[in-house]
Structure formats: C-alpha cells, structure tokens
Design a protein around this motif. Structure first.
Motif, PDB file in Angstrom:
ATOM      1  N   UNK A  22       0.863  -1.177   0.000  1.00 23.67           N
ATOM      2  CA  UNK A  22       0.000   0.000   0.000  1.00 23.67           C
ATOM      3  C   UNK A  22       0.901   1.229   0.000  1.00 23.67           C
ATOM      4  N   UNK A  23       0.529   2.223  -0.803  1.00 28.18           N
ATOM      5  CA  UNK A  23       1.195   3.527  -0.798  1.00 28.18           C
ATOM      6  C   UNK A  23       0.127   4.574  -0.539  1.00 28.18           C
ATOM      7  N   UNK A  24       0.423   5.499   0.370  1.00 31.82           N
ATOM      8  CA  UNK A  24      -0.532   6.526   0.723  1.00 31.82           C
ATOM      9  C   UNK A  24      -0.370   7.773  -0.115  1.00 31.82           C
ATOM     10  N   UNK A  25      -1.146   8.783   0.222  1.00 29.63           N
ATOM     11  CA  UNK A  25      -1.123  10.034  -0.537  1.00 29.63           C
ATOM     12  C   UNK A  25       0.264  10.678  -0.578  1.00 29.63           C
ATOM     13  N   UNK A  26       0.575  11.301  -1.713  1.00 30.09           N
ATOM     14  CA  UNK A  26       1.837  11.997  -1.893  1.00 30.09           C
ATOM     15  C   UNK A  26       1.956  13.083  -0.821  1.00 30.09           C
ATOM     16  N   UNK A  27       3.108  13.129  -0.176  1.00 28.20           N
ATOM     17  CA  UNK A  27       3.342  14.098   0.885  1.00 28.20           C
ATOM     18  C   UNK A  27       2.907  13.605   2.252  1.00 28.20           C
ATOM     19  N   UNK A  28       2.235  12.468   2.287  1.00 28.75           N
ATOM     20  CA  UNK A  28       1.773  11.911   3.555  1.00 28.75           C
ATOM     21  C   UNK A  28       2.803  10.962   4.161  1.00 28.75           C
ATOM     22  N   UNK A  29       2.524  10.479   5.368  1.00 25.02           N
ATOM     23  CA  UNK A  29       3.481   9.621   6.059  1.00 25.02           C
ATOM     24  C   UNK A  29       3.682   8.260   5.390  1.00 25.02           C
ATOM     25  N   UNK A  30       2.757   7.828   4.555  1.00 22.55           N
ATOM     26  CA  UNK A  30       2.881   6.522   3.915  1.00 22.55           C
ATOM     27  C   UNK A  30       3.148   6.636   2.416  1.00 22.55           C
ATOM     28  N   UNK A  31       3.623   7.796   1.982  1.00 21.22           N
ATOM     29  CA  UNK A  31       3.899   7.985   0.557  1.00 21.22           C
ATOM     30  C   UNK A  31       4.868   6.933   0.027  1.00 21.22           C
ATOM     31  N   UNK A  32       5.894   6.597   0.784  1.00 21.94           N
ATOM     32  CA  UNK A  32       6.887   5.609   0.342  1.00 21.94           C
ATOM     33  C   UNK A  32       6.331   4.200   0.373  1.00 21.94           C
ATOM     34  N   UNK A  33       5.266   3.992   1.124  1.00 24.95           N
ATOM     35  CA  UNK A  33       4.590   2.712   1.110  1.00 24.95           C
ATOM     36  C   UNK A  33       4.967   1.771   2.230  1.00 24.95           C
ATOM     37  N   UNK A  34       4.182   0.716   2.284  1.00 26.24           N
ATOM     38  CA  UNK A  34       4.378  -0.355   3.253  1.00 26.24           C
ATOM     39  C   UNK A  34       4.077  -1.652   2.534  1.00 26.24           C
ATOM     40  N   UNK A  35       4.899  -2.661   2.796  1.00 26.93           N
ATOM     41  CA  UNK A  35       4.717  -3.955   2.127  1.00 26.93           C
ATOM     42  C   UNK A  35       4.643  -5.050   3.180  1.00 26.93           C
ATOM     43  N   UNK A  36       3.826  -6.046   2.897  1.00 24.04           N
ATOM     44  CA  UNK A  36       3.755  -7.232   3.745  1.00 24.04           C
ATOM     45  C   UNK A  36       4.177  -8.435   2.918  1.00 24.04           C
ATOM     46  N   UNK A  37       5.095  -9.222   3.457  1.00 20.42           N
ATOM     47  CA  UNK A  37       5.530 -10.462   2.826  1.00 20.42           C
ATOM     48  C   UNK A  37       4.712 -11.598   3.421  1.00 20.42           C
ATOM     49  N   UNK A  38       4.087 -12.367   2.560  1.00 18.49           N
ATOM     50  CA  UNK A  38       3.223 -13.459   3.002  1.00 18.49           C
ATOM     51  C   UNK A  38       3.786 -14.794   2.538  1.00 18.49           C
ATOM     52  N   UNK A  39       3.614 -15.804   3.349  1.00 17.36           N
ATOM     53  CA  UNK A  39       3.928 -17.192   2.975  1.00 17.36           C
ATOM     54  C   UNK A  39       2.634 -17.970   3.183  1.00 17.36           C
ATOM     55  N   UNK A  40       1.919 -18.170   2.099  1.00 16.99           N
ATOM     56  CA  UNK A  40       0.571 -18.728   2.184  1.00 16.99           C
ATOM     57  C   UNK A  40       0.548 -20.204   1.805  1.00 16.99           C
TER      58      UNK A  40
END
Length: 173
Positions: free
Chosen positions: A117-135
């Motif tokens: 997920x990447x958030x709005x430009x200029x926001x705290x999550x602009x660079x994004x967050x990733x989750x690695x899953x082993x399903x």
C-alpha cells in the motif's frame, strides 16, 4: 463488515480514493471492492499487470529491478502500488504480486506473496508499506488470502491514520 467495505467507508470519510495494481490476483481485489455498493465514490480503477513487461510499461516498475529480482519481490510490489496510484490519479495505491501456483516463479516457491500500500503523496505513507506473506493452500486459496491481506493492510493504515488525526485534533491526549 468485510475488509473491502471497511476500506471504502474509511476512504469515503476522508474523501480519498484508491487504485489497485494486481498480478497474481488477476482482478480479484478490484472485484471485491466493486462488489460494495457505492464503491465508485472512492475506487478509481485497477490495472491487471500479469505480464512482467506490463509492470514495467504500465506501472513504471524499474526494469533493472525486474531483471535482477523478478516480479515476485517486495520492492516490485511497492513500485506497483506507487505506479498505479500515480497513473490512475488516486490518493492510495494497492498492489499484489506473488506465486499462486502450481509452479514456482522467479525462484520463489508457491505461496510467496507481497502486498503493498502507498498513501497520498506528501503523507506519512507515501513511500509505502509492504507485507511479505507465505501462504498455504491451493491456487484459489492463495489468491483469496492475498485479496484479504492487501485490503486489511489498507484498512490498518487508514485506521492508524484516523487514530493519529484524532489524537492531533484532541490535543494529543
């Protein structure tokens, strides 16, 4: 309430939008979001970039990264989310990439999935967050769990942002 409905409700409260870049889920995230009545208020659209070249050409994923690491990679997922956010003019971008099976891909075993997920430009999550899953499970189960996971990631970020905004508005208490 299902994750898609929660995510759309939180986005609507903030007058924000989301776009989705999908690989292994093949449009299932978009289908889950659009199954919610009123989704058009916050859902901009999606790109199903199943082929690696489309990740590069449509979503702007770095060609050298794809050549070095393959399409099943955390950094690729982040670039997909940022790319779809930009290309479709949304505040938030989501992405799914991974191996649903039946064979391994790019040296990654079946069940290896990255959601971002990447958030709005200029926001705290602009660079994004990733989750690695082993399903575990069959192809359908891996794809379903990938959809649920990326939507829950968005809900978590939107809920966290709401708590932070409430704290700021209430004087930090």
């Amino acid at each position: 309430m299902k994750a898609a409905a929660r995510a759309l409700a939180l986005l609507a409260e903030r007058d924000q939008t989301v776009a989705v870049a999908e690989s292994l889920t093949g449009g299932l995230v978009a289908a889950e979001l659009t199954s919610v009545p009123g989704a058009s208020a916050s859902f901009r659209g999606s790109v199903t970039a199943y082929a690696t070249a489309l990740k590069r050409d449509l979503l702007g994923v770095d060609a050298d990264l794809l050549a070095r690491r393959g399409a099943v990679d955390a950094a690729v997922a982040l670039q997909m989310a940022a790319g779809v956010r930009t290309r479709l003019g949304a505040g938030w971008g989501l992405a799914t990439t991974g191996v649903a099976g039946p064979e391994a891909q790019d040296g990654q075993p079946v069940g290896t999935v990255f959601v971002a997920v990447c958030g709005p430009v200029g926001g705290p999550l602009e660079a994004g967050k990733v989750a690695a899953l082993r399903l575990n499970g069959d192809r359908a189960e891996i794809r379903r769990e990938s959809v649920r996971s990326v939507l829950e990631l968005l809900v978590g970020e939107l809920s966290g942002n709401a708590r932070a905004q409430d704290t700021e508005q209430n004087g930090g208490n």
